[in-house]
Design an enzyme around this catalytic site. Sequence first.
Site, PDB file in Angstrom:
ATOM      1  N   GLU C  62      47.470 -12.437 -14.811  1.00 44.10           N
ATOM      2  CA  GLU C  62      48.687 -11.797 -15.104  1.00 44.10           C
ATOM      3  C   GLU C  62      48.952 -11.424 -16.665  1.00 44.10           C
ATOM      4  O   GLU C  62      49.284 -10.638 -17.171  1.00 44.10           O
ATOM      5  CB  GLU C  62      50.129 -12.053 -14.444  1.00 44.10           C
ATOM      6  CG  GLU C  62      50.179 -11.701 -13.006  1.00 44.10           C
ATOM      7  CD  GLU C  62      49.226 -12.432 -11.988  1.00 44.10           C
ATOM      8  OE1 GLU C  62      48.958 -13.401 -12.530  1.00 44.10           O
ATOM      9  OE2 GLU C  62      49.316 -12.192 -10.727  1.00 44.10           O
ATOM     10  N   HIS C 131      58.823 -15.509  -3.809  1.00 43.76           N
ATOM     11  CA  HIS C 131      58.370 -13.967  -3.809  1.00 43.76           C
ATOM     12  C   HIS C 131      59.248 -12.883  -3.710  1.00 43.76           C
ATOM     13  O   HIS C 131      59.076 -11.698  -3.326  1.00 43.76           O
ATOM     14  CB  HIS C 131      57.069 -13.938  -2.682  1.00 43.76           C
ATOM     15  CG  HIS C 131      55.904 -14.822  -2.853  1.00 43.76           C
ATOM     16  ND1 HIS C 131      55.817 -15.954  -2.830  1.00 43.76           N
ATOM     17  CD2 HIS C 131      54.527 -14.302  -2.871  1.00 43.76           C
ATOM     18  CE1 HIS C 131      54.481 -16.197  -3.125  1.00 43.76           C
ATOM     19  NE2 HIS C 131      53.904 -15.263  -2.947  1.00 43.76           N
TER      20      HIS C 131
HETATM   21  C1  LIG Z   1      50.471 -15.589 -10.232  1.00 40.55           C
HETATM   22  C2  LIG Z   1      50.237 -15.044  -8.957  1.00 40.55           C
HETATM   23  N1  LIG Z   1      49.467 -13.754  -8.911  1.00 40.55           N
HETATM   24  C3  LIG Z   1      49.302 -13.115  -7.527  1.00 40.55           C
HETATM   25  C4  LIG Z   1      49.615 -13.718  -6.490  1.00 40.55           C
HETATM   26  C5  LIG Z   1      49.377 -12.871  -5.263  1.00 40.55           C
HETATM   27  N2  LIG Z   1      48.394 -13.678  -4.577  1.00 40.55           N
HETATM   28  C6  LIG Z   1      48.706 -14.445  -3.529  1.00 40.55           C
HETATM   29  S1  LIG Z   1      47.112 -15.357  -2.724  1.00 40.55           S
HETATM   30  C7  LIG Z   1      46.544 -14.422  -3.816  1.00 40.55           C
HETATM   31  C8  LIG Z   1      44.826 -14.665  -3.707  1.00 40.55           C
HETATM   32  C9  LIG Z   1      44.678 -16.133  -4.144  1.00 40.55           C
HETATM   33  O1  LIG Z   1      43.123 -16.128  -3.949  1.00 40.55           O
HETATM   34  P1  LIG Z   1      42.398 -17.688  -3.960  1.00 40.55           P
HETATM   35  O2  LIG Z   1      42.959 -18.338  -5.326  1.00 40.55           O
HETATM   36  O3  LIG Z   1      41.102 -17.491  -3.915  1.00 40.55           O
HETATM   37  O4  LIG Z   1      42.969 -18.410  -2.913  1.00 40.55           O
HETATM   38  P2  LIG Z   1      42.695 -17.800  -1.154  1.00 40.55           P
HETATM   39  O5  LIG Z   1      43.877 -17.038  -0.865  1.00 40.55           O
HETATM   40  O6  LIG Z   1      41.460 -17.268  -1.166  1.00 40.55           O
HETATM   41  O7  LIG Z   1      42.891 -19.208  -0.525  1.00 40.55           O
HETATM   42  C10 LIG Z   1      47.076 -13.634  -4.734  1.00 40.55           C
HETATM   43  C11 LIG Z   1      46.240 -12.690  -5.540  1.00 40.55           C
HETATM   44  C12 LIG Z   1      50.433 -14.991  -6.426  1.00 40.55           C
HETATM   45  N3  LIG Z   1      50.798 -15.593  -5.428  1.00 40.55           N
HETATM   46  N4  LIG Z   1      50.550 -15.664  -7.784  1.00 40.55           N
END
Ligand SMILES: Cc1ncc(C[n+]2csc(CCOP(=O)(O)OP(=O)(O)O)c2C)c(N)n1
Lengths: 323, 323, 328, 328
Positions: C62, C131
Amino acid sequence: MSTIDRARLLDIYTRTMKVNRTDEKFRSLLMQGKVAVMYYCVRGQELVSAAAMAALTDDDYVVCTYRGQGEQTAKGIPAELWWAECLGKVTGTCKGKGGTMHITYPAKGIMVTTGVVGSGLPIANGLAMASQNNGDGKVTVVSFGDGAANIGAFHEAMNMAQLYKLPVVFLCQNNRYGEHTAFADHTSSESISARASGYGMRGVLVDGNDVHQVYPAMQEAVDRARAGEGPTLIEAMCYRMMGHFFGADFSYMPPEHLAEMQREDPLPKLRKVMLEHQFSAEELDAVVAGIDAEIDDAVTMALAADLPGAEELAIDVLEGAPA
Amino acid sequence: MSTIDRARLLDIYTRTMKVNRTDEKFRSLLMQGKVAVMYYCVRGQELVSAAAMAALTDDDYVVCTYRGQGEQTAKGIPAELWWAECLGKVTGTCKGKGGTMHITYPAKGIMVTTGVVGSGLPIANGLAMASQNNGDGKVTVVSFGDGAANIGAFHEAMNMAQLYKLPVVFLCQNNRYGEHTAFADHTSSESISARASGYGMRGVLVDGNDVHQVYPAMQEAVDRARAGEGPTLIEAMCYRMMGHFFGADFSYMPPEHLAEMQREDPLPKLRKVMLEHQFSAEELDAVVAGIDAEIDDAVTMALAADLPGAEELAIDVLEGAPA
Amino acid sequence: MGEITLAQALNRAIDEAMADDPGVFCLGEDVAAKQGGGVFKITSGLSEKYGEHRVRATPISETAIVGAAVGAALAGQRPIAEIMLMNFVGVCMDQIVNHAAKLRFMSGGQTNVPLVIRTTTGVGVGFGGQHSDMLEAWFAHVAGLHVVTPSNAADARGLMRSAIECNDPVIFIENILCYGLKSEDPGPGYRVPMGKAAVAREGSDISLITYGRTVLDALAVAGELASEGISVEVIDLRTIAPYDEAAVLASVRKTGLALTLHEAVRPFGTGAELAATIQEKCWDYLKGPVRRVGGTFSPVPFATVLEQAWIPTKAQIIEQIKAALGRS
Amino acid sequence: MGEITLAQALNRAIDEAMADDPGVFCLGEDVAAKQGGGVFKITSGLSEKYGEHRVRATPISETAIVGAAVGAALAGQRPIAEIMLMNFVGVCMDQIVNHAAKLRFMSGGQTNVPLVIRTTTGVGVGFGGQHSDMLEAWFAHVAGLHVVTPSNAADARGLMRSAIECNDPVIFIENILCYGLKSEDPGPGYRVPMGKAAVAREGSDISLITYGRTVLDALAVAGELASEGISVEVIDLRTIAPYDEAAVLASVRKTGLALTLHEAVRPFGTGAELAATIQEKCWDYLKGPVRRVGGTFSPVPFATVLEQAWIPTKAQIIEQIKAALGRS
Ligand SMILES: Cc1ncc(C[n+]2csc(CCOP(=O)(O)OP(=O)(O)O)c2C)c(N)n1
Ligand SMILES: Cc1ncc(C[n+]2csc(CCOP(=O)(O)OP(=O)(O)O)c2C)c(N)n1
Ligand SMILES: [Mg+2]
Ligand SMILES: [Mg+2]
């Protein structure tokens, strides 16, 4: 190839299947409309969590994410408390106030489950710093995704952990997707573990579908951390076989990727390993049957449990009774 | 050893000495109590800024920090505007509202001077993204310190820049200290440039006191960026020969380090190079004399200039006249 | 033109702005076609139309997202940056507050930052503590920012166009629970001016000042109370900051009573500023104190039963109105 | 005991807490002996005494600093994290707001975060737009945090001890311009309770409610106005949130008039919450509207002449008091 003794293999198998059966149960309840909550499926990643948690003692600390069912279950949160929390019941670990994205259970070392990507890493450092200050010998493991490796918190935490040689293990579950975005579209390097050297840290890349890679790597990292030799970044390659959360769009997944993840499914692979190690199919099925019975009981209890009362809104905001 | 043509060498020498004389003048005014403002000395880092800016056109973008006098002067902000801004006068680049830590002068491509460590890097990506979107052929250079390489913004910006192959050059002026903290006490890796590979990026380490290293590295990085070949991280090793800002504590500096920085002073080294290239001492001195005269004029004008009026508080907050 | 949802309204407004001005581009997590057009599909179809350079799917970074938007805006483009959920501004407040909001002023007007930061949030979705927060008061407290939020699809369409055309940074707050709200489509080219409130319903007994999702509650309450002979004027701020003070004061001078309403937690919320200003500037018109309704002062809880108890209820709004009118 | 400065008071309070409780430790940029004991020297001498493990000089990584403090606090320690200047919270609000403030609640009380985040700021030092903001209103708007700020050395000593002993996160705001203020040393073991305001000066005509550096201005104004026969009661909140509502209301009920004062920008500032609450709860006692004085709604400018014009002045305070009393 490393050797894992049979007792440990059975332990890992049991944890893996607990994670998997919990996931299956959750999806079936959601599918049937019996519950309606946010749930982040862990299908495809069960083994990573199970093998990682098997390398820890009850007292070791864990920090995980919204996709933390694997760590939570495999670290040993009692099923009835876990389910009650996920169903928003007052009998849950967090009285229903945390929910699926914020499971906490210090009695088994689950200290934080965060919903903010990457935020767990700095907190894990702090837990490890406390252990270093105290000399209590605990190790902290923080689990996170491939997508999380691109947020600032990851970087700051890696540098600080290595600088202070904190007893922490960074476990990146690289399931090749961050929400809808594929690894190559969010990460400019070939792997996350390759970043370790930029911090002078040990980096290890393992196939997260192979118990003979995950467990020994984790055990070694934990041993080193406990011995004061500092942190390790472990990247475990795996697949997220479902949408980002239950019910989420999955249409963007390329068909080749879907085929690949089917081929690499950790569960048949683990079963094969177990059979090779002279566990009988009956034994293995009995383990699963036992787990299913436990889960069914837990779900039944959770479904029947009380909801939290509105007075809970004023409790636990700050210490002490509300005014 | 690279060859830099004589005209370019003289250009770099002139820019270097402008930076240095401006720094000397500022310190002398502060010492005499003629002005009393925050000023971050650049003694020891003049060459890095000068050689880097010499590789750019007027239109190329620069993002720098509170310690940005070098980039600002070497990129060509007119001295009278610069001094007026630093002295809080309405005739300054920013009408006295930005000040020493926030010099902006888009006419020469100085787009942002930030006081927040590391925050310039993501902004530089944005400038470069605009150029990539526009196809205007500009390159963006962002200058920052060794300490800044440990903040999250650095990491996020590096990954994004490489992912999009942005026309940006990350110039880390590693002066071996972040405020009072020595490099080894804030960074767990041996160098900052070593981190580039973790982003699949080109990383280059140069001796910032050697014009034959800084300028060619910078030129190559700029050329590559302009050609669409993506970003480069250049780490220029240098010394901060003064306290963090004018008047700041300097007692924590180990004597060996002080001795080392004296030995490595870029100014005598550059003079030696110039003499080797058949510039006469008289010529070089004349350049400096011209610079001094220009600075003296600018300071005189700035001292005599008007202060901003209180109405300025309501202007430039949002577009349009204040209500 | 038929009806459109609030989500479609945003999509169309962005689409039109991109068609009109090649400097407009989107960036954020999952926003392009390859990712299915965004988690809430607001940018759906746009990368197909305008290319991946103008609809950039980003890493989860972000600070880099907002920073890049700031830089591109400084260079004259009009980026629309998406922060997937409002709570994640926690990692990038520096770029928003120390940079986007201040660069016009600190440069003495030499530069400006025509940037829209879209973000969404909402209580009642079961997303839990990290959230669901409504943090508009943080941004309203910062000089150099506009903060807007639509309560219906038509306003969403018109506000988004104005926000994109604004030459200063705009925090554009969406509410997850409102994406499905339908309006008659106001059509292409529609604008809702920044800084202008709407009288969502006229009334004479009390001014109910709110914005975003709670406008719906306010209107519902006003409808209910009408049958009891209580006439509630509903003001939809649309722009939270700098807000339309003239419209607010005019309404309160007419009704003589005011109630502020928002989902964000009550203490130190935007309702406090409204109440403080109203009592100061309408002192002689007020028949009683300005009252405030807001979210419960706790993190947003997970359990549905608690989450629903957390949200300001219609019953609370009615109670406050009746108390103000001495009819409780 | 003699006099101590506010800076010394903080140093001694931390020193005593570290001596009493091995779980107390400091972390932040430049805080140890090798770095000269911190940029403002608040932690000077402590690493020599307690070792580098308990006074950790950190990289420039505010997210990692606060995150580590949160983690250590979860494990039962009592970290004191320093964020060198308040504006830098922009990079780590997530750790403070989404984590430190919420973990007690989200865990259903299983964990808690006994953490002090020390930070400093101040307008009038010539630091310009990115180093001078007063952002206490952001924190006050978040459930699960305490926000405190001392206006004198004795309070600094007492509040710091209480903050360290508090079982929840405390944002401890210092003002650069106040570090040199001297008080009689209240001595070791002194505590100022959290959540308790002080009547800094008794008066009967109007309540002037403030905190931090502007308490000095308030007292100066009260002194000046006394000679004109105007009796000003000065309330020093000391804890900004959750604040001592009872003390504020009691004072206003006595005087019938109130003025709020802070350096932070006025719109959506803490004065708004005070004014909104006062008018609501003291309606029948008020002789006129609650008035507010705060910083100018712009980024903090660099030029001294502008910076001084930005700060709320004594003249403005006096003007508001006289206007309230109908003596303008
Ligand atoms: C700082 C932040 N930005 C965006 C999000 C929204 N979000 C939640 S899970 C996710 C994807 C995360 O991907 P990864 O780290 O690969 O974990 P996975 O879900 O694949 O286990 C996003 C973008 C968030 N929770 N926190
Ligand atoms: C986010 C942030 N944290 C802390 C500071 C305070 N600070 C200003 S300069 C500085 C040191 C920066 O060191 P480095 O990046 O090496 O740059 P240098 O000053 O050596 O040029 C610090 C800690 C800041 N400005 N921003
Ligand atoms: Mg992933
Ligand atoms: Mg440095």
